[in-house]
Design an enzyme around this catalytic site. Structure first.
Site, PDB file in Angstrom:
ATOM      1  N   THR A  72       0.840  -1.204   0.000  1.00  0.00           N
ATOM      2  CA  THR A  72       0.000   0.000   0.000  1.00  0.00           C
ATOM      3  C   THR A  72       0.876   1.255   0.000  1.00  0.00           C
ATOM      4  O   THR A  72       0.646   2.190  -0.778  1.00  0.00           O
ATOM      5  CB  THR A  72      -0.938   0.000   1.227  1.00  0.00           C
ATOM      6  OG1 THR A  72      -1.753  -1.169   1.145  1.00  0.00           O
ATOM      7  CG2 THR A  72      -1.815   1.233   1.268  1.00  0.00           C
ATOM      8  N   GLN A 179       1.239  -9.012  -6.496  1.00  0.00           N
ATOM      9  CA  GLN A 179       0.805 -10.408  -6.621  1.00  0.00           C
ATOM     10  C   GLN A 179       1.756 -11.252  -7.470  1.00  0.00           C
ATOM     11  O   GLN A 179       1.531 -12.450  -7.629  1.00  0.00           O
ATOM     12  CB  GLN A 179      -0.610 -10.486  -7.207  1.00  0.00           C
ATOM     13  CG  GLN A 179      -1.691  -9.962  -6.271  1.00  0.00           C
ATOM     14  CD  GLN A 179      -1.928 -10.863  -5.048  1.00  0.00           C
ATOM     15  OE1 GLN A 179      -1.583 -12.045  -5.035  1.00  0.00           O
ATOM     16  NE2 GLN A 179      -2.531 -10.297  -4.008  1.00  0.00           N
ATOM     17  N   SER A 199       5.370  -6.420  -2.035  1.00  0.00           N
ATOM     18  CA  SER A 199       4.927  -6.617  -0.648  1.00  0.00           C
ATOM     19  C   SER A 199       5.401  -7.989  -0.162  1.00  0.00           C
ATOM     20  O   SER A 199       5.134  -9.008  -0.812  1.00  0.00           O
ATOM     21  CB  SER A 199       3.402  -6.542  -0.591  1.00  0.00           C
ATOM     22  OG  SER A 199       2.953  -6.895   0.688  1.00  0.00           O
ATOM     23  N   ALA A 200       6.058  -8.021   1.005  1.00  0.00           N
ATOM     24  CA  ALA A 200       6.683  -9.269   1.475  1.00  0.00           C
ATOM     25  C   ALA A 200       5.688 -10.349   1.887  1.00  0.00           C
ATOM     26  O   ALA A 200       5.929 -11.533   1.669  1.00  0.00           O
ATOM     27  CB  ALA A 200       7.608  -8.959   2.657  1.00  0.00           C
ATOM     28  N   HIS A 201       4.551  -9.935   2.467  1.00  0.00           N
ATOM     29  CA  HIS A 201       3.665 -10.969   3.038  1.00  0.00           C
ATOM     30  C   HIS A 201       2.901 -11.756   1.983  1.00  0.00           C
ATOM     31  O   HIS A 201       2.218 -12.727   2.295  1.00  0.00           O
ATOM     32  CB  HIS A 201       2.712 -10.383   4.087  1.00  0.00           C
ATOM     33  CG  HIS A 201       1.579  -9.565   3.552  1.00  0.00           C
ATOM     34  ND1 HIS A 201       0.290 -10.033   3.543  1.00  0.00           N
ATOM     35  CD2 HIS A 201       1.525  -8.317   3.045  1.00  0.00           C
ATOM     36  CE1 HIS A 201      -0.511  -9.094   3.056  1.00  0.00           C
ATOM     37  NE2 HIS A 201       0.217  -8.051   2.748  1.00  0.00           N
ATOM     38  N   THR A 237      13.305   5.419  11.184  1.00  0.00           N
ATOM     39  CA  THR A 237      14.200   4.291  11.477  1.00  0.00           C
ATOM     40  C   THR A 237      13.646   3.034  10.807  1.00  0.00           C
ATOM     41  O   THR A 237      12.463   2.723  10.923  1.00  0.00           O
ATOM     42  CB  THR A 237      14.324   4.086  12.996  1.00  0.00           C
ATOM     43  OG1 THR A 237      14.809   5.312  13.541  1.00  0.00           O
ATOM     44  CG2 THR A 237      15.278   2.956  13.348  1.00  0.00           C
ATOM     45  N   CYS A 325      -9.596  -7.122   1.303  1.00  0.00           N
ATOM     46  CA  CYS A 325     -10.110  -5.868   1.862  1.00  0.00           C
ATOM     47  C   CYS A 325     -11.606  -5.765   1.686  1.00  0.00           C
ATOM     48  O   CYS A 325     -12.306  -5.247   2.533  1.00  0.00           O
ATOM     49  CB  CYS A 325      -9.466  -4.686   1.173  1.00  0.00           C
ATOM     50  SG  CYS A 325      -7.809  -5.019   0.671  1.00  0.00           S
TER      51      CYS A 325
HETATM   52  N1  PLP Z   1      -1.681  -4.320  -4.417  1.00  0.00           N
HETATM   53  C1  PLP Z   1      -2.195  -5.534  -4.631  1.00  0.00           C
HETATM   54  C2  PLP Z   1      -2.405  -6.019  -6.029  1.00  0.00           C
HETATM   55  C3  PLP Z   1      -2.553  -6.347  -3.543  1.00  0.00           C
HETATM   56  O1  PLP Z   1      -3.079  -7.562  -3.761  1.00  0.00           O
HETATM   57  C4  PLP Z   1      -2.342  -5.855  -2.232  1.00  0.00           C
HETATM   58  C5  PLP Z   1      -2.771  -6.653  -1.055  1.00  0.00           C
HETATM   59  O2  PLP Z   1      -3.797  -7.307  -1.062  1.00  0.00           O
HETATM   60  C6  PLP Z   1      -1.774  -4.582  -2.058  1.00  0.00           C
HETATM   61  C7  PLP Z   1      -1.451  -3.842  -3.185  1.00  0.00           C
HETATM   62  C8  PLP Z   1      -1.509  -4.027  -0.706  1.00  0.00           C
HETATM   63  O3  PLP Z   1      -0.350  -4.604  -0.149  1.00  0.00           O
HETATM   64  P1  PLP Z   1      -0.098  -4.560   1.428  1.00  0.00           P
HETATM   65  O4  PLP Z   1      -1.063  -5.534   2.058  1.00  0.00           O
HETATM   66  O5  PLP Z   1       1.330  -4.996   1.588  1.00  0.00           O
HETATM   67  O6  PLP Z   1      -0.305  -3.156   1.871  1.00  0.00           O
END
Ligand code: PLP
Length: 388
Positions: A72, A179, A199-201, A237, A325
């Site tokens: 995000t 993704q 995004s790492a997760h 930091t 979301c």
């Molecule tokens: N962009 C896409 C295509 C995503 O699927 C997601 C998460 O679902 C995000 C951005 C947001 O990433 P984060 O959860 O690391 O903020």
């Protein structure tokens, strides 16, 4: 009951090796990377090591990687950073109607502050037409932001062709690769992108950490002001344990990217074929071949996605109706609406996203359980009765 997790597009379990790599940076190696003593230098070394790993995975230079708090922030940084820095050049941004909220809401925010945004349509598979991108460019266009792959339906966009068009027109190109990085090959030079979000997760790293790739020479401003971290591009930091975790996740992904994508594609296709055989009035959403190796998104007529989801959960199967979301809201998915679905059909969608720990047995379990759930729900469905 054994639980089966099939929601890897929402998040993935942190890999044990990632956790192991992170742990010392909470305890013995707790230094602040900005400190010049040995504790600081130890943390700084780990930070730069992670940066090199991220850069290598996507074919970038390490100085082009800025660590963020996740996808995000990377998306916010890309869009606002370029919009603010290029105000004198123009005020027009091109995106699509199927972006993640992390891009969509930033566009709406910028629109309220005077930017003009073009939301391009997609076809029934969720594909953007590069010719539409070309037509939408004006003398005032400063940025094109189009996702690499869609998080709900899994469609992989023609980013290379779009980037070529952007480059010819002298417009920056950002892609949200949240993704795809860690799942399928991503190369910033091959794609010719100027900015790319990670995004790492989403690939077995920790939550709350990610990165933005910014090609050298791209005019952008920082959103976080304060200290001199990240070469003054993102103050604060650094979250060293999380960044180390991101580095480890990248390293692990790099080792198995092709093999795992192949394995998941087989499982994905087995699930799709099995569902199509066993459930009538079922359709696959998204592109049949240009899709993420782990994504199965289906619509089942006369049944609500939410009801299927809850019934699957009772059987220990964890899936999703779309994006993580929006699953808490009852709004139909903006992605399925953009693909041209009527609202009822958009409500009847279900997303399974496979991952590292899933096996054929898991797919068989879904195939065993879902047809019965659909039959039970259809028997009670007012939607089906009105059709008869
Ligand atoms: N962009 C896409 C295509 C995503 O699927 C997601 C998460 O679902 C995000 C951005 C947001 O990433 P984060 O959860 O690391 O903020």
């Amino acid at each position: 009951m054994r639980r089966i997790y099939l929601d890897h597009a929402a998040t993935t379990p942190t890999h044990p090796e990632v956790v192991k790599a992170m742990l010392p940076f909470f305890t013995d190696a707790f230094g602040n990377p900005s400190s010049i003593h040995s504790y600081g230098q130890e943390a700084k070394g780990a930070l730069e090591d992670a940066r090199t790993k991220v850069a290598e995975l996507i074919g970038a230079r390490s100085e082009e990687i800025i660590f963020t708090s996740g996808g995000t922030e990377a998306d916010n940084f890309a869009l606002k950073g370029v919009a603010y820095a290029n105000e004198r050049k123009g005020d027009h941004i091109i995106t699509t109607s199927i972006e993640h909220h992390a891009v969509m809401e930033v566009c709406k925010f910028l629109e309220k502050r005077g930017c003009r945004i073009t939301y391009l349509p997609v076809d029934k598979y969720g594909l953007v037409d590069p010719a539409d991108v070309k037509r939408a460019i004006t003398a005032k266009t400063i940025l094109i932001s189009i996702m690499h792959a869609n998080n709900e339906v899994g469609t992989i966009e023609p980013v290379e062709e779009i980037a070529e068009i952007a480059r010819e027109a002298g417009v920056y190109f950002h892609t949200d690769a949240v993704q795809t990085v860690g799942h399928i090959p991503v190369d910033v030079d091959k794609f010719k992108v100027d900015l790319l979000s990670i995004s790492a997760h989403k690939f077995y790293g920790p939550k709350g950490v990610g990165a933005l790739y910014v090609r050298k020479g791209t005019r952008s401003v920082s959103l976080m002001h304060g200290g001199e971290q990240e070469k003054r591009r993102r103050a604060g930091t650094e979250n060293v344990p999380a960044i180390v975790g991101l580095g480890k996740a990248v390293e692990l992904a790099g080792q198995e990217i092709g093999r795992e994508a192949e394995r998941l594609t087989c499982l994905r296709d087995k699930l799709i074929e099995g569902l199509e055989e066993r459930v009538d009035h079922l359709q696959l959403n998204g592109h049949p071949t240009r899709r993420l190796p782990n994504n199965v998104n289906i619509s089942v007529d006369f049944v609500e996605g939410e009801s299927m989801l809850l019934n699957l959960d009772l059987e220990g199967i964890c899936a999703s109706t779309g994006s993580a979301c929006s699953s808490a809201s009852l709004e139909p998915s903006h992605v399925l609406l953009a693909l041209g679905f009527p609202a009822e059909q958009a409500h009847g969608s279900l997303r399974f996203t496979l991952g590292r720990e899933n096996t054929e047995e898991d797919v068989e379990r879904v195939l065993e359980v879902l047809p019965g759930i659909v039959a039970k729900l259809r028997a009670m469905s007012p939607l089906l009765k009105t059709q008869k």
